[in-house]
Design an enzyme around this catalytic site. Structure first.
Site, PDB file in Angstrom:
ATOM      1  CB  VAL A  11      -0.967  -0.003   1.208  1.00  0.00           C
ATOM      2  CG1 VAL A  11      -1.851   1.247   1.184  1.00  0.00           C
ATOM      3  CG2 VAL A  11      -1.834  -1.259   1.214  1.00  0.00           C
ATOM      4  CE  LYS A  93      -7.419  -5.895   7.051  1.00  0.00           C
ATOM      5  NZ  LYS A  93      -7.501  -6.365   5.728  1.00  0.00           N
ATOM      6  N   GLY A 175      -2.031 -13.346  -4.408  1.00  0.00           N
ATOM      7  CA  GLY A 175      -1.638 -12.302  -3.455  1.00  0.00           C
ATOM      8  C   GLY A 175      -2.818 -11.633  -2.767  1.00  0.00           C
ATOM      9  CD  GLU A 178      -5.061  -9.426   5.447  1.00  0.00           C
ATOM     10  OE1 GLU A 178      -4.173  -8.969   6.172  1.00  0.00           O
ATOM     11  OE2 GLU A 178      -5.630  -8.759   4.574  1.00  0.00           O
ATOM     12  CE  LYS A 193     -11.456  -5.628   5.084  1.00  0.00           C
ATOM     13  NZ  LYS A 193     -11.203  -6.574   3.986  1.00  0.00           N
ATOM     14  N   GLY A 290      -5.520  -4.595  -2.834  1.00  0.00           N
ATOM     15  CA  GLY A 290      -4.568  -4.332  -3.919  1.00  0.00           C
ATOM     16  C   GLY A 290      -3.872  -3.001  -3.726  1.00  0.00           C
TER      17      GLY A 290
HETATM   18  N1  HSE Z   1      -7.191  -9.902   2.763  1.00  0.00           N
HETATM   19  C1  HSE Z   1      -8.109  -8.827   2.546  1.00  0.00           C
HETATM   20  C2  HSE Z   1      -9.138  -9.281   1.534  1.00  0.00           C
HETATM   21  C3  HSE Z   1      -7.353  -7.616   2.068  1.00  0.00           C
HETATM   22  O1  HSE Z   1      -8.974 -10.366   0.960  1.00  0.00           O
HETATM   23  O2  HSE Z   1     -10.136  -8.602   1.314  1.00  0.00           O
HETATM   24  C4  HSE Z   1      -8.109  -6.320   2.127  1.00  0.00           C
HETATM   25  O3  HSE Z   1      -8.542  -5.981   3.398  1.00  0.00           O
END
Ligand code: HSE
Length: 385
Positions: A11, A93, A175, A178, A193, A290
């Site tokens: 990021v 987060k 990719g 997590e 979230k 991403g």
């Molecule tokens: N691992 C998370 C996903 C990344 O797959 O949505 C974004 O928060």
């Protein structure tokens, strides 16, 4: 506006590239003065440093952008920045959810902003639109596909009949997952979230431990095949509902009628819907993860700070999570179906059934260990709305 960027990974490097690109007049108002990297060997730019003090104690830096990820040292750095009167924009987060109350309190007492559009829904303008909606309406509820990894896995399983482990491996190779995919597949990432969306949407603080969370770790090709032959698509859905004296908050795999918009969300995309009195149902769809989509959300927060478009809200209040009054039918696969004997609406076969309407809390207490691979549960959404 001078920025101190913490972290130069997926990021952080996206944020640096967008800002250094100066493609619009808005971006031209942003300048990255320092970048924190972890090791001396990572220094590839004269702005880079390994010393956090060069950033949080620099009086010329207006905003700290945190893209390190994880709890510590990110929390310590963000607290120091807020305490020193710097606005903070973060995509982290987990750190936010672990320390939300304390961070918001520090921001409030120091008169600075804490912005986190990128932490929920990646590039989707979800947080800012909750703020905009709230200028007119109370948010009554939200629900959505908040996790790209599980959506990718479930889409692969539905489209190609793949088994879970095969689809997970592909998601990791792309990719999306997590570092530890448990947070994705066990629903924790979605739960973080849901906590952030409840904070922004309802103005409440909830604990992730109080949310009923059930992931997709034990789903099998057989469960997907049942959904498919009955015109459902399985998605991992996070939900928040405002109650009179608290909230209902859950993360549960859900069989969704195939005509419903959520059923059509492909690959690693996210889709999140809010419901409020005058706007009604409003759905946002896009890339939830991403480098560039997430960095885009970070830079949008920065531009809002330049134009002072930060909507200050009243202090959030801590509330109770109560999922007991939310009832639904469930698809259950378990070797111990006897435990739900009186609640079976339709027996599918020896170890699978559809239940009568029941709360997830009650179902979970009857089924026993939900993490057992011999058990899979999905809420069945009957209507298409
Ligand atoms: N691992 C998370 C996903 C990344 O797959 O949505 C974004 O928060």
């Amino acid at each position: 506006m001078k920025i101190g960027l913490l972290g130069h990974g997926t990021v952080g490097s996206g944020v640096r590239k967008i800002i250094d690109g100066k493609n619009t007049k808005e971006i031209s108002q942003l300048e990255i003065s320092r970048i924190l990297v972890r090791y001396e060997k990572d220094i590839t730019d004269e702005r880079m440093t390994v010393d956090i003090h060069d950033i949080v104690e620099d009086p010329d830096i207006d905003v700290v952008v945190e893209c390190i990820g994880g709890d510590e040292p990110a929390f310590r750095y963000v607290q120091a920045a807020l305490f020193n009167g710097k606005h903070v924009v973060t995509s982290n987060k987990k750190m936010l959810v672990n320390h939300l109350e304390e961070l918001l309190e520090t921001a409030r007492t120091r008169g600075v902003s804490l912005k986190y559009e990128a932490a929920c829904g990646g590039g989707i303008p979800w947080m800012s639109n909750l703020d905009r909606t709230k200028r007119i309406d109370d948010i009554e509820s939200f629900r959505g596909i908040f996790n790209g990894t599980t959506n990718y896995i479930l889409t692969k399983m539905s489209d190609e009949g793949s088994e879970f482990t095969v689809a997970l491996k592909e998601a990791q190779d792309c990719g999306y997952a997590e570092f530890d995919p448990s947070d994705d597949i066990d629903g924790m990432d979605t739960a973080y979230k849901v906590v952030l969306s409840s904070c922004k949407g309802f103005g409440v603080l909830t604990s992730v431990q109080d949310i009923d969370i059930y992931g997709i770790r034990s789903i099998s090709a057989r469960d997907i095949a049942y959904a498919c032959t009955h015109d459902y698509v399985c998605k991992l859905i996070g939900t928040g509902i405002k109650l009179e004296d608290g909230v209902s908050a859950t993360v549960i795999p859900t069989f969704i009628p195939k005509e419903n918009l959520f059923a059509t969300i492909p690959a690693n995309f996210n889709a999140i819907e809010s419901d409020s009195r005058t706007l009604g149902k409003m759905t946002y769809v896009g890339q939830g993860a991403g480098s560039y989509p997430t960095a885009h959300a970070v830079v949008q927060d920065l531009i809002d700070l330049v134009y002072k478009q930060d909507i200050l809200v009243a202090s959030e209040v801590s509330v109770r999570v109560d999922n007991t009054s939310r009832v639904s039918s469930f698809y259950v696969r378990s070797i111990n179906l006897d435990n739900v004997q009186g609640l079976i609406e339709e027996r599918i076969d020896e170890d699978t059934c559809i239940t009568k309407k029941i709360s997830f809390v009650q179902l979970a207490s009857l089924i026993g260990k939900l993490e057992d691979s011999a058990v899979f549960v999905a809420e069945v959404m009957h209507d298409c709305k």
